[in-house]
Design a protein around this motif. Structure first.
Motif, PDB file in Angstrom:
ATOM      1  N   ASN A 279      -6.249   1.147  -8.779  1.00  0.00           N
ATOM      2  CA  ASN A 279      -6.430   2.371  -8.001  1.00  0.00           C
ATOM      3  C   ASN A 279      -7.322   3.399  -8.681  1.00  0.00           C
ATOM      4  O   ASN A 279      -7.817   4.302  -8.030  1.00  0.00           O
ATOM      5  CB  ASN A 279      -5.071   3.027  -7.731  1.00  0.00           C
ATOM      6  N   GLY A 280      -7.539   3.274 -10.001  1.00  0.00           N
ATOM      7  CA  GLY A 280      -8.182   4.324 -10.781  1.00  0.00           C
ATOM      8  C   GLY A 280      -9.678   4.393 -10.659  1.00  0.00           C
ATOM      9  O   GLY A 280     -10.337   3.584  -9.999  1.00  0.00           O
ATOM     10  N   ASP A 281     -10.223   5.406 -11.336  1.00  0.00           N
ATOM     11  CA  ASP A 281     -11.668   5.625 -11.360  1.00  0.00           C
ATOM     12  C   ASP A 281     -12.398   4.492 -12.054  1.00  0.00           C
ATOM     13  O   ASP A 281     -13.572   4.268 -11.809  1.00  0.00           O
ATOM     14  CB  ASP A 281     -11.995   6.940 -12.076  1.00  0.00           C
ATOM     15  N   ASN A 282     -11.698   3.801 -12.949  1.00  0.00           N
ATOM     16  CA  ASN A 282     -12.347   2.714 -13.674  1.00  0.00           C
ATOM     17  C   ASN A 282     -12.283   1.391 -12.893  1.00  0.00           C
ATOM     18  O   ASN A 282     -12.590   0.354 -13.437  1.00  0.00           O
ATOM     19  CB  ASN A 282     -11.721   2.539 -15.060  1.00  0.00           C
ATOM     20  N   ALA A 283     -11.941   1.428 -11.634  1.00  0.00           N
ATOM     21  CA  ALA A 283     -11.840   0.212 -10.822  1.00  0.00           C
ATOM     22  C   ALA A 283     -13.178  -0.519 -10.742  1.00  0.00           C
ATOM     23  O   ALA A 283     -13.223  -1.741 -10.744  1.00  0.00           O
ATOM     24  CB  ALA A 283     -11.324   0.529  -9.423  1.00  0.00           C
ATOM     25  N   LYS A 284     -14.287   0.224 -10.708  1.00  0.00           N
ATOM     26  CA  LYS A 284     -15.599  -0.416 -10.638  1.00  0.00           C
ATOM     27  C   LYS A 284     -15.880  -1.223 -11.900  1.00  0.00           C
ATOM     28  O   LYS A 284     -16.393  -2.322 -11.841  1.00  0.00           O
ATOM     29  CB  LYS A 284     -16.692   0.630 -10.423  1.00  0.00           C
TER      30      LYS A 284
ATOM     31  N   CYS B 126      -7.211  -7.149  -6.452  1.00  0.00           N
ATOM     32  CA  CYS B 126      -6.428  -5.913  -6.379  1.00  0.00           C
ATOM     33  C   CYS B 126      -7.350  -4.705  -6.205  1.00  0.00           C
ATOM     34  O   CYS B 126      -7.111  -3.841  -5.352  1.00  0.00           O
ATOM     35  CB  CYS B 126      -5.561  -5.776  -7.635  1.00  0.00           C
ATOM     36  N   VAL B 127      -8.416  -4.640  -6.999  1.00  0.00           N
ATOM     37  CA  VAL B 127      -9.389  -3.552  -6.903  1.00  0.00           C
ATOM     38  C   VAL B 127     -10.014  -3.532  -5.509  1.00  0.00           C
ATOM     39  O   VAL B 127     -10.146  -2.466  -4.887  1.00  0.00           O
ATOM     40  CB  VAL B 127     -10.479  -3.692  -7.995  1.00  0.00           C
ATOM     41  N   SER B 128     -10.378  -4.688  -4.994  1.00  0.00           N
ATOM     42  CA  SER B 128     -11.012  -4.766  -3.674  1.00  0.00           C
ATOM     43  C   SER B 128     -10.073  -4.293  -2.574  1.00  0.00           C
ATOM     44  O   SER B 128     -10.491  -3.579  -1.653  1.00  0.00           O
ATOM     45  CB  SER B 128     -11.469  -6.200  -3.389  1.00  0.00           C
TER      46      SER B 128
ATOM     47  N   LEU C 274       0.825  -1.199   0.000  1.00  0.00           N
ATOM     48  CA  LEU C 274       0.000   0.000   0.000  1.00  0.00           C
ATOM     49  C   LEU C 274       0.861   1.252   0.000  1.00  0.00           C
ATOM     50  O   LEU C 274       1.994   1.238   0.496  1.00  0.00           O
ATOM     51  CB  LEU C 274      -0.911   0.015   1.231  1.00  0.00           C
ATOM     52  N   ALA C 275       0.310   2.344  -0.508  1.00  0.00           N
ATOM     53  CA  ALA C 275       1.022   3.619  -0.520  1.00  0.00           C
ATOM     54  C   ALA C 275       1.158   4.168   0.898  1.00  0.00           C
ATOM     55  O   ALA C 275       2.165   4.793   1.228  1.00  0.00           O
ATOM     56  CB  ALA C 275       0.289   4.617  -1.411  1.00  0.00           C
ATOM     57  N   GLN C 276       0.172   3.913   1.743  1.00  0.00           N
ATOM     58  CA  GLN C 276       0.167   4.400   3.122  1.00  0.00           C
ATOM     59  C   GLN C 276      -0.091   3.243   4.073  1.00  0.00           C
ATOM     60  O   GLN C 276      -0.869   2.349   3.747  1.00  0.00           O
ATOM     61  CB  GLN C 276      -0.945   5.444   3.312  1.00  0.00           C
TER      62      GLN C 276
ATOM     63  N   PHE D 128      -8.429  -0.705   1.601  1.00  0.00           N
ATOM     64  CA  PHE D 128      -7.268  -0.336   2.409  1.00  0.00           C
ATOM     65  C   PHE D 128      -6.496   0.871   1.889  1.00  0.00           C
ATOM     66  O   PHE D 128      -5.635   1.392   2.579  1.00  0.00           O
ATOM     67  CB  PHE D 128      -6.314  -1.531   2.527  1.00  0.00           C
ATOM     68  N   GLY D 129      -6.751   1.299   0.660  1.00  0.00           N
ATOM     69  CA  GLY D 129      -6.042   2.454   0.115  1.00  0.00           C
ATOM     70  C   GLY D 129      -5.236   2.079  -1.114  1.00  0.00           C
ATOM     71  O   GLY D 129      -5.182   0.917  -1.531  1.00  0.00           O
ATOM     72  N   ALA D 130      -4.607   3.088  -1.700  1.00  0.00           N
ATOM     73  CA  ALA D 130      -3.871   2.929  -2.960  1.00  0.00           C
ATOM     74  C   ALA D 130      -2.829   1.824  -2.885  1.00  0.00           C
ATOM     75  O   ALA D 130      -2.078   1.718  -1.917  1.00  0.00           O
ATOM     76  CB  ALA D 130      -3.215   4.238  -3.352  1.00  0.00           C
ATOM     77  N   VAL D 131      -2.808   1.007  -3.920  1.00  0.00           N
ATOM     78  CA  VAL D 131      -1.866  -0.107  -4.034  1.00  0.00           C
ATOM     79  C   VAL D 131      -0.676   0.340  -4.878  1.00  0.00           C
ATOM     80  O   VAL D 131      -0.853   0.964  -5.924  1.00  0.00           O
ATOM     81  CB  VAL D 131      -2.572  -1.324  -4.692  1.00  0.00           C
ATOM     82  N   THR D 132       0.543   0.030  -4.417  1.00  0.00           N
ATOM     83  CA  THR D 132       1.742   0.376  -5.187  1.00  0.00           C
ATOM     84  C   THR D 132       2.383  -0.837  -5.837  1.00  0.00           C
ATOM     85  O   THR D 132       3.167  -0.694  -6.768  1.00  0.00           O
ATOM     86  CB  THR D 132       2.791   1.076  -4.296  1.00  0.00           C
ATOM     87  N   ALA D 133       2.072  -2.029  -5.344  1.00  0.00           N
ATOM     88  CA  ALA D 133       2.584  -3.276  -5.927  1.00  0.00           C
ATOM     89  C   ALA D 133       1.577  -4.373  -5.612  1.00  0.00           C
ATOM     90  O   ALA D 133       0.940  -4.354  -4.554  1.00  0.00           O
ATOM     91  CB  ALA D 133       3.949  -3.628  -5.350  1.00  0.00           C
TER      92      ALA D 133
END
Length: 119
Positions: free
Chosen positions: A109-114, A80-82, A44-46, A87-92
């Motif tokens: 992570n994007g808007d098109n995740a849905k 990955c989308v879930s 995660l990014a954070q 939990f927040g932005a995924v970096t890997a």
């Protein structure tokens, strides 16, 4: 007729074989279970302090920026989308031996995740 030393040698071999079999019987499933607990791996990014969460029929556990989950009957991109949503932005992200590309991670992570999760 067998001598006492031959009987002892055979008993020793039998006991050794039984001990080895018992070790494999109990160790192999545990190793398999341990491997299953980390089929999906996300960074995660954070850092997160979230408790384990049931996502797509498996519990995802995160500690700091690392999240792990056993294999599930869902497409890796959906997991990955879930994870990104919960939990927040995924970096890997990896699913078994498959390592997601930068484009795939951006899609998580994007808007098109849905839209991706529905596919």
């Amino acid at each position: 007729m067998m001598t006492l030393s031959q009987i002892s040698a055979r008993m020793g071999a039998l006991v050794t074989a039984a001990a080895l079999s018992a070790t494999l019987l109990f160790a192999a499933p545990q190793a398999h279970a341990a491997a299953n607990n980390s089929y999906y791996k996300a960074e995660l990014a954070q850092p997160t302090t979230a408790k384990p969460e049931l996502l797509r029929s498996v519990y995802v556990r995160c500690e700091g920026t690392s999240c792990r989950a056993p294999i599930a009957s869902t497409a890796p991109k959906n997991m990955c989308v879930s994870i990104a949503r919960e939990f927040g932005a995924v970096t890997a992200f990896t699913a078994g031996e498959r390592v997601f590309t930068a484009e795939e991670i951006a899609a998580c992570n994007g808007d098109n995740a849905k839209a991706i999760a529905k596919n």
